[in-house]
Write an enzyme that holds these catalytic residues in place. Structure first.
Site, PDB file in Angstrom:
ATOM      1  N   SER A 269     -15.228 -15.454  29.721  1.00  0.00           N
ATOM      2  CA  SER A 269     -15.146 -14.787  28.459  1.00  0.00           C
ATOM      3  C   SER A 269     -16.261 -13.742  28.046  1.00  0.00           C
ATOM      4  CB  SER A 269     -15.215 -15.865  27.394  1.00  0.00           C
ATOM      5  OG  SER A 269     -16.499 -16.810  27.485  1.00  0.00           O
TER       6      SER A 269
ATOM      7  N   ASN B 216     -20.539 -26.533  24.393  1.00  0.00           N
ATOM      8  CA  ASN B 216     -19.632 -26.481  23.197  1.00  0.00           C
ATOM      9  C   ASN B 216     -20.354 -26.414  21.962  1.00  0.00           C
ATOM     10  OD1 ASN B 216     -17.939 -27.160  25.504  1.00  0.00           O
ATOM     11  ND2 ASN B 216     -17.842 -29.412  25.130  1.00  0.00           N
TER      12      ASN B 216
ATOM     13  N   THR C  82       6.580  -0.892 -12.693  1.00  0.00           N
ATOM     14  CA  THR C  82       7.294  -2.188 -12.144  1.00  0.00           C
ATOM     15  C   THR C  82       8.167  -1.915 -11.515  1.00  0.00           C
ATOM     16  OG1 THR C  82       8.290  -2.802 -14.197  1.00  0.00           O
ATOM     17  CG2 THR C  82       6.017  -3.261 -13.979  1.00  0.00           C
ATOM     18  N   HIS C  83       8.606  -2.620 -10.303  1.00  0.00           N
ATOM     19  CA  HIS C  83       9.571  -2.357  -9.502  1.00  0.00           C
ATOM     20  C   HIS C  83       9.634  -0.826  -8.770  1.00  0.00           C
ATOM     21  CE1 HIS C  83      11.559  -5.985 -11.089  1.00  0.00           C
ATOM     22  NE2 HIS C  83      10.918  -5.464 -12.230  1.00  0.00           N
TER      23      HIS C  83
ATOM     24  N   SER D 107       0.213  19.092  10.855  1.00  0.00           N
ATOM     25  CA  SER D 107       1.470  18.753  11.738  1.00  0.00           C
ATOM     26  C   SER D 107       1.135  19.777  12.666  1.00  0.00           C
ATOM     27  CB  SER D 107       2.620  18.560  10.972  1.00  0.00           C
ATOM     28  OG  SER D 107       3.628  19.212  11.796  1.00  0.00           O
TER      29      SER D 107
ATOM     30  N   LYS E   8       2.171  20.692   6.238  1.00  0.00           N
ATOM     31  CA  LYS E   8       1.963  19.408   6.034  1.00  0.00           C
ATOM     32  C   LYS E   8       0.695  19.076   5.705  1.00  0.00           C
ATOM     33  CE  LYS E   8       4.868  16.549   7.563  1.00  0.00           C
ATOM     34  NZ  LYS E   8       5.331  15.284   6.992  1.00  0.00           N
TER      35      LYS E   8
ATOM     36  N   ASN F 220      -0.916  15.139   6.020  1.00  0.00           N
ATOM     37  CA  ASN F 220      -0.479  13.720   6.095  1.00  0.00           C
ATOM     38  C   ASN F 220      -1.673  12.863   5.875  1.00  0.00           C
ATOM     39  OD1 ASN F 220       2.064  14.543   7.031  1.00  0.00           O
ATOM     40  ND2 ASN F 220       1.596  14.918   9.132  1.00  0.00           N
TER      41      ASN F 220
ATOM     42  N   GLU G 155      -2.492   5.782   6.111  1.00  0.00           N
ATOM     43  CA  GLU G 155      -1.420   4.906   6.747  1.00  0.00           C
ATOM     44  C   GLU G 155      -1.815   4.018   7.826  1.00  0.00           C
ATOM     45  OE1 GLU G 155       2.201   8.126   7.602  1.00  0.00           O
ATOM     46  OE2 GLU G 155       0.317   9.199   7.379  1.00  0.00           O
TER      47      GLU G 155
ATOM     48  N   GLN H 118     -11.627 -20.985  23.538  1.00  0.00           N
ATOM     49  CA  GLN H 118     -11.991 -19.621  23.939  1.00  0.00           C
ATOM     50  C   GLN H 118     -11.198 -18.386  23.681  1.00  0.00           C
ATOM     51  OE1 GLN H 118     -14.185 -19.372  27.918  1.00  0.00           O
ATOM     52  NE2 GLN H 118     -12.510 -17.912  28.391  1.00  0.00           N
TER      53      GLN H 118
ATOM     54  N   LYS I 254     -11.936 -15.964  19.987  1.00  0.00           N
ATOM     55  CA  LYS I 254     -12.891 -14.831  19.907  1.00  0.00           C
ATOM     56  C   LYS I 254     -12.129 -13.370  19.658  1.00  0.00           C
ATOM     57  CE  LYS I 254     -16.270 -17.702  21.996  1.00  0.00           C
ATOM     58  NZ  LYS I 254     -15.208 -18.514  22.220  1.00  0.00           N
TER      59      LYS I 254
HETATM   60  N1  ARG Z   1     -17.002 -19.618  26.872  1.00  0.00           N
HETATM   61  C1  ARG Z   1     -16.548 -20.911  26.168  1.00  0.00           C
HETATM   62  C2  ARG Z   1     -15.888 -20.309  24.932  1.00  0.00           C
HETATM   63  O1  ARG Z   1     -16.132 -19.333  24.523  1.00  0.00           O
HETATM   64  C3  ARG Z   1     -17.878 -21.446  25.858  1.00  0.00           C
HETATM   65  C4  ARG Z   1     -17.605 -23.019  25.989  1.00  0.00           C
HETATM   66  C5  ARG Z   1     -17.239 -23.535  27.086  1.00  0.00           C
HETATM   67  N2  ARG Z   1     -17.478 -25.123  27.327  1.00  0.00           N
HETATM   68  C6  ARG Z   1     -16.849 -25.669  28.397  1.00  0.00           C
HETATM   69  N3  ARG Z   1     -17.103 -26.652  28.345  1.00  0.00           N
HETATM   70  N4  ARG Z   1     -16.172 -25.010  29.202  1.00  0.00           N
HETATM   71  O2  ARG Z   1     -15.510 -21.255  23.659  1.00  0.00           O
END
Ligand code: ARG
Length: 479
Positions: free
Chosen positions: A42, A129, A174-175, A296, A302, A304, A309, A341, A344
């Protein structure tokens, strides 16, 4: 590193020449498949929270030494080392390794190079963790604070434009059909309310988020005599999380953030949609400068509204991120699972997207010029004062509203047949529908009169808007 399909296949057959992991290599003899290098790390995205990770580690080291779990000497070495690591990442001289999987292990490994075996003491009484949950919370908390400020700037820009347009009449819809005249200022202040609620939701989520998971360790807590209240205090959390299993498997804070972000995106998107409409030649209510529009390559006339958008379009990414996390979480047993993981990338993308969209909307609000005469002209159309006419019949002739509605409908039909405005009908025409109507009625058929009359609390009258502008500054802006 992106791989073509056949390359991926080759990888599965190849032997990985790297050694077993130095972190858990104690019981591992075999090496991970090369494909693990693709799916497992990660670091490419979680390097983004190196500052939060280092902040968490320093707090943990402080607490460990206060509790005499490590010596003060070791604490000082660890903190000096972490400062060095932070400097290297700041200065982009840090060598991130995918083999070390994530930001936590990258930092710890570098710390070991810098300060030797003492680095290994930092991971006492914690796990990746609780570490990742803490980092993620700290990161989201910072983003919430930044978004709050950004939304306040957007509200400031809207309130300033609303003040200038407190008496500017425009058709209300409205509408998307002409309904009744409103003031442009009133319309803009509607968005100030929406973004105000978004800020409330962000703050509300921040309160619930603000419990510290660090010290929950892998899932069960720890046998070391740690002081979780102290760690929480150093990291500006209100208290430690109460249950170690929940601490490491909770992602409610990410889901709440993304649902707030989604609602805010929808508000931005609705505003963007109005900008797209208003800048079209059919509406022509506002104009945007070269700063927020593009031309454009083929049609020279134009202009835009690309920024608007894109704000509208990017909403899909933010809502998509919420969906992605909801689905990822829904079947997970307690406690941490590696699935998490995957929380993120969507969230980072959503946060960045939201930030750029708020900035673009703020820019457009500051940039836009109201086309007052076009709005006034448009507010005359669509029989926009028909409700005022019906209200007059109720007020002056004491006709029940339902009947007044019917009479007004007949008058509108007449105007439609004659292809004229309500105020252009002769008194004879009006009296042919309702004989008691007098010429007094013409005064209330003007859109400007209509808006003046809407003085009920929260209504569109210019005097209301002027007061609402002052109230909004008090409620939403820092003095
Ligand atoms: N890279 C992991 C994450 O983004 C971190 C936690 C990993 N923990 C484990 N026991 N493998 O969530």
């Amino acid at each position: 590193m992106k791989l073509k399909f056949n390359q991926t296949n080759k990888l599965l057959k190849q032997k990985n020449k790297s050694k077993a992991s130095s972190i858990w290599g104690g019981r591992f003899e075999g090496k991970p498949s090369e494909v693990m290098d693709q799916i497992n790390p990660s670091i490419d995205f979680d390097k983004r929270f190196y500052k939060q990770d280092i902040r968490g580690s320093k707090a943990h080291a402080e607490m460990l030494s206060a509790q005499k779990i490590i010596t003060q000497e070791d604490r000082d070495k660890i903190i000096t080392g972490l400062n060095q690591v932070e400097k290297e990442i700041d200065q982009e001289t840090f060598d991130f390794s995918r083999e070390l999987e994530d930001i936590h292990m990258n930092i710890e490994a570098r710390l070991a190079v810098l300060i030797g075996d003492t680095a290994g003491r930092l991971h006492t009484a914690r796990s990746r963790n609780d570490q990742v949950a803490t980092d993620f919370k700290l990161w989201i908390r910072d983003v919430i604070d930044a978004l709050d400020e950004q939304l306040m700037f957007l509200q400031t820009a809207l309130i300033d434009q609303a003040e200038a347009a407190a008496s500017t009449v425009m058709p209300g819809f409205t509408h998307l059909q002409v309904a009744q005249p409103v003031t442009f200022g009133h319309h803009l202040l509607a968005y100030v309310e929406m973004f105000g609620r978004d800020r409330e939701r962000l703050k509300d989520g921040r309160v619930r988020l603000n419990e510290c998971p660090l010290g929950a360790a892998a899932l069960a807590g720890t046998s070391f005599p740690i002081d979780r209240v102290m760690t929480a205090g150093i990291l500006d959390f209100d208290r430690p999380t109460a249950n170690s299993l929940d601490s490491v498997s909770d992602r409610d804070f990410a889901l709440e953030f993304l649902s707030t972000a989604s609602i805010c995106s929808i508000h931005l998107s609705r505003f963007a949609e109005e900008v797209v409409n208003w800048t079209s030649s059919q509406f022509n209510f506002i104009s945007l400068s070269d700063a927020f529009t593009t031309g454009s390559s083929i049609m020279p006339q134009k202009r835009n509204p690309d920024a608007a958008e894109l704000v509208r379009g990017k909403t899909g990414r933010v809502i998509g991120a919420l969906n992605s996390l909801l689905v990822m979480m829904k079947g997970l047993p307690l406690a941490f699972c590696k699935d998490m993981q995957e929380d993120k990338e969507p969230l980072f993308d959503a946060a960045e997207t939201l930030q750029v969209c708020i900035a673009a909307c703020t820019g457009m609000v500051l940039d836009m010029k109201a086309n007052v005469s076009a709005m006034e002209r448009a507010s005359e159309l669509g029989f926009s004062t028909a409700t005022d006419l019906a209200d007059w019949l109720v007020r002056v002739l004491n006709i029940p509203f339902r009947k007044a509605h019917h009479v007004t409908g007949a008058i509108v039909k007449l105007a439609e047949q004659q292809n004229c405005l309500l105020k252009e009908l002769s008194i004879g025409d009006l009296q042919s529908v309702e004989p008691k109507i007098t010429t007094e009625i013409y005064a209330i058929l003007e859109p400007a009169k209509s808006i003046d009359s809407r003085k009920s609390f929260g209504g569109t009258a210019p005097c209301n808007v002027k007061e609402a502008v002052l109230a909004a500054r008090q409620r939403f802006l820092k003095s």
